[in-house]
Design an enzyme around this catalytic site. Structure first.
Site, PDB file in Angstrom:
ATOM      1  N   LYS A 182       0.826  -1.212   0.000  1.00 27.29           N
ATOM      2  CA  LYS A 182       0.000   0.000   0.000  1.00 27.29           C
ATOM      3  C   LYS A 182       0.855   1.254   0.000  1.00 27.29           C
ATOM      4  O   LYS A 182       0.473   2.262  -0.586  1.00 27.29           O
ATOM      5  CB  LYS A 182      -0.981  -0.002   1.183  1.00 27.29           C
ATOM      6  CG  LYS A 182      -2.110  -1.010   1.001  1.00 27.29           C
ATOM      7  CD  LYS A 182      -3.206  -0.840   2.035  1.00 27.29           C
ATOM      8  CE  LYS A 182      -4.348  -1.826   1.804  1.00 27.29           C
ATOM      9  NZ  LYS A 182      -5.304  -1.852   2.917  1.00 27.29           N
ATOM     10  N   LYS A 225      -7.606 -11.166 -10.545  1.00 26.98           N
ATOM     11  CA  LYS A 225      -8.766 -11.463  -9.706  1.00 26.98           C
ATOM     12  C   LYS A 225      -9.799 -10.346  -9.796  1.00 26.98           C
ATOM     13  O   LYS A 225      -9.448  -9.177 -10.046  1.00 26.98           O
ATOM     14  CB  LYS A 225      -8.350 -11.730  -8.254  1.00 26.98           C
ATOM     15  CG  LYS A 225      -8.053 -10.501  -7.436  1.00 26.98           C
ATOM     16  CD  LYS A 225      -8.024 -10.820  -5.943  1.00 26.98           C
ATOM     17  CE  LYS A 225      -8.078  -9.517  -5.158  1.00 26.98           C
ATOM     18  NZ  LYS A 225      -9.003  -9.447  -4.084  1.00 26.98           N
ATOM     19  N   LYS A 279     -12.491  -4.650  -6.576  1.00 29.47           N
ATOM     20  CA  LYS A 279     -13.013  -3.283  -6.605  1.00 29.47           C
ATOM     21  C   LYS A 279     -12.048  -2.349  -7.315  1.00 29.47           C
ATOM     22  O   LYS A 279     -12.438  -1.448  -8.031  1.00 29.47           O
ATOM     23  CB  LYS A 279     -13.169  -2.772  -5.158  1.00 29.47           C
ATOM     24  CG  LYS A 279     -14.533  -2.956  -4.585  1.00 29.47           C
ATOM     25  CD  LYS A 279     -14.523  -2.607  -3.104  1.00 29.47           C
ATOM     26  CE  LYS A 279     -13.760  -3.624  -2.286  1.00 29.47           C
ATOM     27  NZ  LYS A 279     -14.101  -3.784  -0.907  1.00 29.47           N
TER      28      LYS A 279
HETATM   29  P1  ADP Z   1     -11.074  -6.105  -3.337  1.00 29.75           P
HETATM   30  O1  ADP Z   1      -9.863  -6.624  -4.091  1.00 29.75           O
HETATM   31  O2  ADP Z   1     -12.291  -6.125  -4.184  1.00 29.75           O
HETATM   32  O3  ADP Z   1     -10.800  -4.750  -2.717  1.00 29.75           O
HETATM   33  P2  ADP Z   1     -10.557  -7.152  -0.745  1.00 29.75           P
HETATM   34  O4  ADP Z   1      -9.102  -7.354  -1.028  1.00 29.75           O
HETATM   35  O5  ADP Z   1     -10.987  -6.013   0.101  1.00 29.75           O
HETATM   36  O6  ADP Z   1     -11.327  -7.099  -2.144  1.00 29.75           O
HETATM   37  O7  ADP Z   1     -11.104  -8.514  -0.129  1.00 29.75           O
HETATM   38  C1  ADP Z   1     -12.164  -8.624   0.798  1.00 29.75           C
HETATM   39  C2  ADP Z   1     -12.503 -10.095   0.970  1.00 29.75           C
HETATM   40  O8  ADP Z   1     -13.036 -10.655  -0.254  1.00 29.75           O
HETATM   41  C3  ADP Z   1     -11.320 -10.978   1.329  1.00 29.75           C
HETATM   42  O9  ADP Z   1     -11.783 -11.928   2.278  1.00 29.75           O
HETATM   43  C4  ADP Z   1     -10.930 -11.658   0.040  1.00 29.75           C
HETATM   44  O10 ADP Z   1     -10.352 -12.922   0.260  1.00 29.75           O
HETATM   45  C5  ADP Z   1     -12.265 -11.768  -0.697  1.00 29.75           C
HETATM   46  N1  ADP Z   1     -12.079 -11.625  -2.149  1.00 29.75           N
HETATM   47  C6  ADP Z   1     -11.711 -10.490  -2.780  1.00 29.75           C
HETATM   48  N2  ADP Z   1     -11.660 -10.655  -4.113  1.00 29.75           N
HETATM   49  C7  ADP Z   1     -12.007 -11.947  -4.347  1.00 29.75           C
HETATM   50  C8  ADP Z   1     -12.130 -12.748  -5.531  1.00 29.75           C
HETATM   51  N3  ADP Z   1     -11.914 -12.228  -6.736  1.00 29.75           N
HETATM   52  N4  ADP Z   1     -12.504 -14.039  -5.413  1.00 29.75           N
HETATM   53  C9  ADP Z   1     -12.744 -14.565  -4.173  1.00 29.75           C
HETATM   54  N5  ADP Z   1     -12.647 -13.869  -3.016  1.00 29.75           N
HETATM   55  C10 ADP Z   1     -12.265 -12.583  -3.076  1.00 29.75           C
END
Ligand code: ADP
Ligand code: TRP
Length: 325
Positions: A114, A195, A198
């Site tokens: 970050k 993946k 957001k």
């Molecule tokens: P983002 O990348 O959308 O900001 P976060 O990193 O905040 O998501 O992840 C929040 C939760 O959602 C975590 O528990 C993470 O393991 C799960 N998660 C995030 N993206 C995925 C994905 N593409 N597939 C499965 N689980 C995910």
């Protein structure tokens, strides 16, 4: 056997997508239904460590509360609250700050990532983030922390902080463990090598609250392949496995085997199945959205309940560290 005490949280920073749902929220609901003692909060204080718009934060927090409740988290069964409404956690975080070596925080991979990504705002909160997380967990004497892989290192540090504290002030905290329920990784709609996240923008994900029309549109524009492409096939196979109706699973799995997918047909069926999967969620969420006072009340009562347990731990801590009481 000792009872499992579960604590976890999600940051309010945007819409929840179907990856977040499978990776986090669905597991929360399952743990609650399995009868564990559960606390699930909205980590608004953690979300302040990245640039944000103060005009948006309260709305994002309410949106996540709506997602929690509509997905099935039940205030009768779980303690559900907003992190900033139980401020005693930040008091414990301060005390933990005094036993946590700076070097431990500097080597956290999330901090390194970050601070590379947000060079204009490398704030103390970003560094101190895992200490607040340790307080969120240890203040309830939690045993079991359901989190994604990216948070494992923080739970590991939580165990160390428990040890540092115990060594300095006497046995107080047990060491909690992270748990991950194996969940498939959902890939981005527009780039199946990344993946779903957001941070790649709304075109890359399906939000759990997207309307059937939006879902249809996003899937229509999602990746296709003219010849066999493993990433693209895996992407759809995963979605089908998680959200597809039995009939569609059978029908398209046969097509997958022959490597002869008709993407327009598959996309249409998948969009309908995903819409149907979240239909009750959308209905409940819309109903709750009409009654914001009810949601605010649920959160307030959740915070009161959390605070009782948190204050109990804090009284013990204040004595142990030798503050005037
Ligand atoms: P983002 O990348 O959308 O900001 P976060 O990193 O905040 O998501 O992840 C929040 C939760 O959602 C975590 O528990 C993470 O393991 C799960 N998660 C995030 N993206 C995925 C994905 N593409 N597939 C499965 N689980 C995910
Ligand atoms: N840092 C976690 C995340 O972004 C959210 C969080 C804050 C958390 N405090 C916690 C998770 C305590 C589990 C336990 O996913």
């Amino acid at each position: 056997m000792k009872k499992n005490i579960i604590v976890s949280g999600i940051q309010p920073s945007g819409e929840l997508h179907i990856g977040n749902y499978l990776g986090a929220l669905r597991n929360f609901v399952k743990l609650q239904e399995d009868g564990y003692e559960c606390t699930f909060f909205i980590a608004d204080l953690h979300s302040m460590t990245i640039d944000y718009d103060p005009k948006e934060k309260a709305r994002q927090t309410m949106n996540l509360a709506l997602d929690y409740l509509a997905a099935g988290l039940d205030p009768e069964k779980s303690t559900i609250y907003v992190q900033s409404q139980v401020p005693v956690c930040t008091e414990l975080a301060w005390i933990f700050n005094t036993v946590t070596p700076l070097a431990e925080l500097e080597r956290m991979t999330q901090f390194k990532d970050k601070s590379q990504k947000h060079t204009q705002n490398i704030n103390m909160g970003l560094l101190d983030y895992p200490v607040l997380m340790a307080a969120d967990i240890l203040i309830y004497k939690a045993t079991t922390i359901p989190v994604g892989q990216d948070q494992f290192q923080h739970v590991e540090l939580t165990r160390k902080i428990a040890r540092y504290f115990n060594n300095r002030f006497g046995q107080t905290f047990e060491e909690p463990k992270e748990v991950i329920t194996p969940t498939p990784k959902i890939m981005s709609l527009i780039d199946p090598s990344k993946k779903m996240s957001k941070s790649h923008g709304p075109k890359s994900y399906i939000a759990i609250n997207d309307s059937p029309e939006v879902i249809e549109n996003k899937i229509k524009k999602a990746v296709s392949a003219t010849t066999y492409d493993e990433d693209v096939y895996d992407f759809y196979a995963t979605l089908l496995e998680e959200f597809g109706s039995a009939k569609n699973q059978e029908y398209f799995t046969a097509q997958f085997k022959d490597k002869g997918i008709k993407f327009s047909e598959l996309k249409k069926a998948l969009a309908e199945d995903i819409s149907e999967y979240f239909r009750i969620f959308r209905e409940k969420r819309a109903e709750l959205e009409e009654n914001p006072e009810q949601v605010i009340d649920i959160l307030r009562r959740g915070a009161e309940k959390a605070d009782i347990k948190a204050q109990e731990t804090m009284r013990e801590v204040i004595k142990k560290v030798g503050l005037l009481n």
